[in-house]
Scaffold this motif. Sequence first.
Motif: not given
Length: 217
Positions: A31, A52, A76, A157, A190, A205-207
């Motif tokens: 995102k 997103n 997500v 989640m 993260s 869920r790693v951005g």
Amino acid sequence: MGLSDIRDRIARACKEAGRTPEDVALIAISKVQPNDRVEAVLKEGHRLFGENTVQETEGKWPDFRARYPGTEVHLVGPLQSNKARKAVELFDAIHSVDRPKIARTLARLAQEEGRCPDLFLQVNTGEEEQKAGIMPADADSFIAECRELDLPVRGLMCIPPVEETPSLHFALLKKIARRNGLEGLSMGMSGDFEEAIAQGATHIRVGSAIFGERVYS
Ligand SMILES: *Cc1c(COP(=O)(O)O)cnc(C)c1O
């Protein structure tokens, strides 16, 4: 930081937890990231991404999907009813099913479209007023309701409150999932994905740790 660094950290966290990295899906949350950063990660061979919003996904992913076969995109972020049909068409999984009304909408659309993404039900483990998700006390009945609707519920989640120890929230999510016979646990970002792996996460869920900080214009 970057993809290979995150892969190393996942491998280490799995080893410590007595798990195998194949059992932890890394969703690269793209995102807001510029396309060149996203494409660099695609070129490294990564094929699982998270977004997103429906709108950003519509703009960005049809082209990438065409050029990088096998790419999966998960939603997500929050899902509004008026975007639900598009979401059913666009995504391989939705992690933010958070209320009975949207579950019923998804069930109807799944019938009409003849397909349904894999679903994760979002639990508001911190019982925060401003946060999406079903309250922990209502989770069992919500899971049952989604199953009665024949929805493909893969797991749960959560997004822990920023100021609290994430592990406690991950443990609560796991407890609710296990007593309902659900395998999937979408948890860890993260800042806390190693703790999430220790607690049994199946989807992290790693951005920003992959792509760098998001720059909002
Ligand atoms: C943005 C986002 C992430 C990724 O956050 P980072 O801290 O950049 O890893 C994960 N999950 C959800 C639901 C998000 O909105």
